[in-house]
Scaffold this motif. Structure first.
Motif, short mmCIF file in Angstrom:
data_model
loop_
_atom_site.label_atom_id
_atom_site.label_comp_id
_atom_site.label_asym_id
_atom_site.label_seq_id
_atom_site.Cartn_x
_atom_site.Cartn_y
_atom_site.Cartn_z
N ALA A 322 20.08 23.01 88.55
CA ALA A 322 20.89 24.12 88.03
C ALA A 322 19.99 25.27 87.59
CB ALA A 322 21.75 23.63 86.87
N VAL A 323 18.88 24.94 86.93
CA VAL A 323 17.95 25.98 86.51
C VAL A 323 17.42 26.73 87.73
CG1 VAL A 323 15.68 26.40 85.47
CG2 VAL A 323 17.27 24.81 84.38
N PHE A 324 17.11 25.96 88.77
CA PHE A 324 16.55 26.57 89.98
C PHE A 324 17.55 27.52 90.63
CE2 PHE A 324 15.21 26.23 94.54
CZ PHE A 324 14.00 26.88 94.37
N GLY A 325 18.83 27.13 90.66
CA GLY A 325 19.86 28.03 91.20
C GLY A 325 19.88 29.34 90.43
N ASP A 326 19.77 29.25 89.12
CA ASP A 326 19.73 30.45 88.29
C ASP A 326 18.47 31.28 88.56
OD1 ASP A 326 22.12 29.98 87.03
OD2 ASP A 326 21.25 29.23 85.16
N VAL A 327 17.34 30.59 88.72
CA VAL A 327 16.08 31.30 88.98
C VAL A 327 16.20 32.11 90.27
CG1 VAL A 327 13.67 30.95 89.71
CG2 VAL A 327 14.57 29.74 87.70
N LEU A 328 16.76 31.47 91.30
CA LEU A 328 16.92 32.17 92.57
C LEU A 328 17.81 33.39 92.43
CD1 LEU A 328 17.36 29.71 95.51
CD2 LEU A 328 15.97 31.76 95.41
N ASP A 329 18.92 33.20 91.73
CA ASP A 329 19.84 34.28 91.49
C ASP A 329 19.18 35.43 90.76
OD1 ASP A 329 22.27 33.62 92.45
OD2 ASP A 329 23.25 33.99 90.52
N ALA A 330 18.46 35.07 89.70
CA ALA A 330 17.80 36.11 88.90
C ALA A 330 16.74 36.82 89.73
CB ALA A 330 17.19 35.49 87.65
N ALA A 331 16.05 36.06 90.59
CA ALA A 331 15.02 36.67 91.43
C ALA A 331 15.64 37.66 92.41
CB ALA A 331 14.25 35.57 92.18
N ILE A 332 16.75 37.25 93.01
CA ILE A 332 17.42 38.14 93.97
C ILE A 332 17.94 39.38 93.25
CG2 ILE A 332 19.45 38.33 95.46
CD1 ILE A 332 18.96 35.32 96.16
N ASN A 333 18.52 39.17 92.08
CA ASN A 333 19.02 40.32 91.30
C ASN A 333 17.89 41.25 90.89
OD1 ASN A 333 21.73 39.78 91.42
ND2 ASN A 333 21.79 38.68 89.47
N LEU A 334 16.75 40.67 90.56
CA LEU A 334 15.60 41.49 90.15
C LEU A 334 15.16 42.40 91.28
CD1 LEU A 334 13.75 41.65 87.62
CD2 LEU A 334 12.21 40.06 88.76
N ARG A 335 15.08 41.84 92.49
CA ARG A 335 14.69 42.65 93.64
C ARG A 335 15.69 43.80 93.85
NH1 ARG A 335 14.33 39.91 99.44
NH2 ARG A 335 16.42 39.32 98.84
N ARG A 336 16.97 43.48 93.62
CA ARG A 336 17.99 44.50 93.85
C ARG A 336 18.21 45.40 92.65
NH1 ARG A 336 22.32 40.33 96.16
NH2 ARG A 336 21.49 40.16 98.28
N GLU A 337 17.43 45.16 91.61
CA GLU A 337 17.57 45.94 90.38
C GLU A 337 18.99 45.87 89.84
OE1 GLU A 337 15.99 49.74 91.31
OE2 GLU A 337 13.94 49.00 91.39
N THR A 338 19.53 44.67 89.82
CA THR A 338 20.85 44.49 89.25
C THR A 338 20.81 43.25 88.36
OG1 THR A 338 23.19 44.20 89.74
CG2 THR A 338 21.64 43.20 91.26
N HIS A 339 21.90 42.94 87.71
CA HIS A 339 21.92 41.77 86.84
C HIS A 339 23.37 41.42 86.52
CE1 HIS A 339 23.08 43.92 83.08
NE2 HIS A 339 22.63 44.94 83.80
N GLY A 340 23.59 40.15 86.18
CA GLY A 340 24.93 39.73 85.78
C GLY A 340 25.15 40.01 84.30
N SER A 341 26.40 39.86 83.87
CA SER A 341 26.71 40.10 82.48
C SER A 341 27.98 39.33 82.12
CB SER A 341 26.94 41.60 82.25
OG SER A 341 27.52 41.80 80.97
N LEU A 342 28.06 38.87 80.90
CA LEU A 342 29.30 38.26 80.44
C LEU A 342 30.31 39.31 80.06
CD1 LEU A 342 28.39 35.23 78.15
CD2 LEU A 342 29.20 35.22 80.51
N GLY A 343 29.91 40.57 80.08
CA GLY A 343 30.82 41.64 79.65
C GLY A 343 30.87 41.70 78.14
N VAL A 344 31.79 42.50 77.65
CA VAL A 344 31.90 42.70 76.21
C VAL A 344 32.62 41.50 75.59
CG1 VAL A 344 32.77 44.22 74.42
CG2 VAL A 344 32.03 45.17 76.63
N LEU A 345 31.96 40.84 74.66
CA LEU A 345 32.60 39.70 73.98
C LEU A 345 33.40 40.21 72.78
CD1 LEU A 345 29.65 37.13 73.86
CD2 LEU A 345 31.44 37.39 75.60
#
Lengths: 438, 438
Positions: A322-345
């Motif tokens: 699970a950590v690795f899936g997140d790492v990959l996601d974060a790496a891809i987002n980093l290259r694209r200069e984007t990121h996920g967000s939970l939005g406003v809590l």
């Protein structure tokens, strides 16, 4: 960094090298080529921070990769992405905040930290415009956080119920097997067996009293409802008072007993209820089939109907996956200069446990004499608790009454129990078990 | 487009307004405020293209939203994002390609199209740098595509097994309930019942012969392994030859019978096997608990171990929920000028069904005379098929032998069956059922 072959390299800094950290290092190494083929990114373990440099480890690291200086790791411009695998609140919290401030996405499996300081960390990630991903913090290898964050982020979710603690599910499974095999399913003996097999800690409190499940339930409520819920908001009862005879009664009535974390939101008041307690699950319900140390999370939504996610809730390899899936996601987002967000809590409007509604099972040891059932049912009626099933087992001094109520308010049921304890004809009031309703 | 309040509006064009299209329109409307709160994006149904403007629909649309001109919709600069909900290959394929070319992300639930032309469409999406999302094409409301694309994209997946057709699972569940209740579990009568209840089409071929599951299996194989697999590559057997007596034998031996789509990759040769057939599932396996028209997908990976995703595989609302999750994702990606990708797909090295290995159950009606078992087992042995369980039911003219083999090669088992058919002492050879192995 771009390497000599023109491939973008993502340099990962790992905090901690226990089971999860070591399995992650292994996974990055074995999967690096495949990942590069599919994404064009080269993942590299650049640094691993540990407290004890000389401890034996299950993993080979190149010279210079191991360090004791976690603080430098999280600020080092040569590190692109940080994995936090040390657990606990401090210093993990400080490291994560520093890493985000220095522009590094962070992946963590730290449920305790997120269940206590989540809102602060999610806000810091948004401010830094970086990912803070935490799939492994809830139910280990099961991708429930992503499902709630992404697949279901537009879905009006009404309830999430999870078997989110493997230790207690293992113990309840063994107790149930014993009872169905004619044994007594003693809790203490089963716990000792689980400890001997490594499924329970020497101090099992966090698991068996529902603290661990409660922290995960808080995180689930935050992700599912966008509400600020912390561990301290969660009502919890553990499994230490579940008896073989309750399991036997449940079985006869078509149920099995599971420790569930339940988060619900009322469609009208938007009140959120978050709780952990032993629950009677109908045998035909998918959660009933989840055995041993497996976890599962059952999601109900207005449109998606019922969904269940099943898998390994713990263990180095599933958690690292699970950590690795997140790492990959974060790496891809980093290259694209984007990121996920939970939005406003938003602040959660919590529904107190007294105001929650469920069906309840209650067992009473009574004196078997004329009028007892009448006296007992009168107490239920006086508190507005209506009875769906009433059964008597045995008679004479061993007589036992078992009731299942219709859906009732917790406070009314608790008042009923208090009054029943005062009746002369009632010798003992058993534990209260909530029943999964619609 | 930015509206008067400074909110970014995503104008959605929907192709088709059947069950899924109408439920999606409803979901966008009811969830628009929540989505805006959480993401800052305003989703709006701008146009809905239909063939028949005057048909009765379950959904209210503002004036001017309904159009007959799908071609203009996909090229209209006022449409930001396209949902394809018409199904079939053409004209859906052309519309999707045009929409992508015009810079619009596309969400589709069209399994037939993806299972036949997927590689072309994924490449077009990558070339256009836009999302092509298709969660709803496999197992309706269950977020399995996202799990494979994202959570598990670094996981070395070894096998995926799915109950991915609700109609056949409903029929097999009813047949099994009938057999266990003492009835005969007749296939034809159960199919007729499923048709009467709306669980099966008037022409049930696509479901009961495994074509529908085969298309989904092809998509799963593509996403799980990054390999180009099309519907025509999938070996499929349906459920029309499953009998009540096979269900009864399976039950006695501790199994139930499920129609599974199975995709596997050999770790060494990288050969991919994709097939759909009735399968003996051990009763304690999580897939065995999936009843009625529910779907479930069981994923095995080297690190994540076992995962299962359970839910509604079809129906307007669950499917629309999956489409809506994709729409939100695509909208967020559009704002961030990013997009997802399956990455580079490689040509699949397909393993022919003859080369696959499994355990098999085989029932034989035989003449009950001395030496029969010896003769029959000799045939197994001569083809190198080793027997794990052999049982005789009844005797005299009604004698029946049931075998479960150890793991064996399909071609060897088929050769065994052919030779058994030629034996004088064998009166009838029953269907071959594969058993889930490790």
């Amino acid at each position: 960094m771009i390497d000599d072959n023109g491939v973008q390299v993502i340099r990962i800094g790992v905090l901690g090298c226990g089971n999860v950290g070591a399995a992650l290092v292994d996974l990055v190494r074995t999967q690096a080529d495949t990942v590069e083929q599919r994404t064009g990114l080269r993942l590299e373990i650049a640094q691993v921070a540990v407290r004890n440099m000389s401890a034996q480890r299950d993993v080979d690291l190149a010279d210079g990769v191991l360090t004791r200086d976690a603080q430098s790791l999280v600020t080092d411009p040569n590190i692109d992405l940080v994995v936090e695998a040390i657990g606990g609140i401090e210093p993990a919290r400080g490291y994560i905040l520093d890493a985000l401030k220095h522009g590094k996405p962070v992946v963590t499996a730290n449920k305790e930290l997120l269940a206590n300081c989540g809102a602060e960390l999610y806000a810091a990630a948004d401010a830094a415009e970086r990912d803070l991903l935490f799939e492994a913090a809830v139910a280990g290898g099961i991708p429930i956080v992503r499902a709630l964050r992404e697949s279901l982020h537009g879905e009006p979710i009404t309830r999430v119920m999870g078997i989110i603690n493997g230790t207690t599910n293992f113990i309840l499974t063994k107790m149930t097997d014993a009872v169905l095999g004619g044994g007594d399913g003693d809790y203490a003996a089963t716990l000792a067996e689980a400890q001997a097999l490594g499924y329970a800690e020497r101090d099992p409190t966090a698991d068996v009293e529902g603290y661990d499940a409660g922290a995960k339930a808080a995180i689930i409520a935050t992700v599912a409802f966008g509400a600020k819920v912390v561990a301290g908001d969660v009502y919890h009862e553990g499994i230490s008072r579940v008896s073989g005879s309750e399991i036997s009664i449940a079985d006869r009535l078509g149920y099995c007993i599971k420790l569930l974390g339940i988060v619900e939101r009322d469609a009208e008041s938007h009140e959120v209820s978050v709780r952990v307690h032993p629950t009677m699950v109908p045998k035909e319900h998918p959660l009933a089939s989840v055995r041993d140390s497996f976890n599962a999370v059952f999601v109900e939504g207005d449109f998606a109907d019922s969904l269940m996610f099943f898998g390994r809730g713990a263990g180095g390899a599933p958690t690292a996956s699970a950590v690795f899936g997140d790492v990959l996601d974060a790496a891809i987002n980093l290259r694209r200069e984007t990121h996920g967000s939970l939005g406003v809590l938003h602040e959660a409007k919590l529904r107190p446990i007294d105001e929650t509604e469920a069906e309840y099972l209650l067992g009473l040891d009574v004196v078997d004499e004329p009028g007892v059932l009448h006296a007992v049912t009168g107490v239920f009626a006086s508190h507005g608790v209506s009875i769906r099933v009433a059964e008597q087992e045995g008679n004479g001094p061993e007589a036992r009454l078992v009731f299942i109520t219709h859906s009732a308010r917790e406070a009314d049921v608790q008042a009923t129990v208090r009054e029943l304890r005062g009746l002369d004809v009632v010798r003992n009031v058993g534990g209260l078990l909530r029943v999964i309703g619609d």
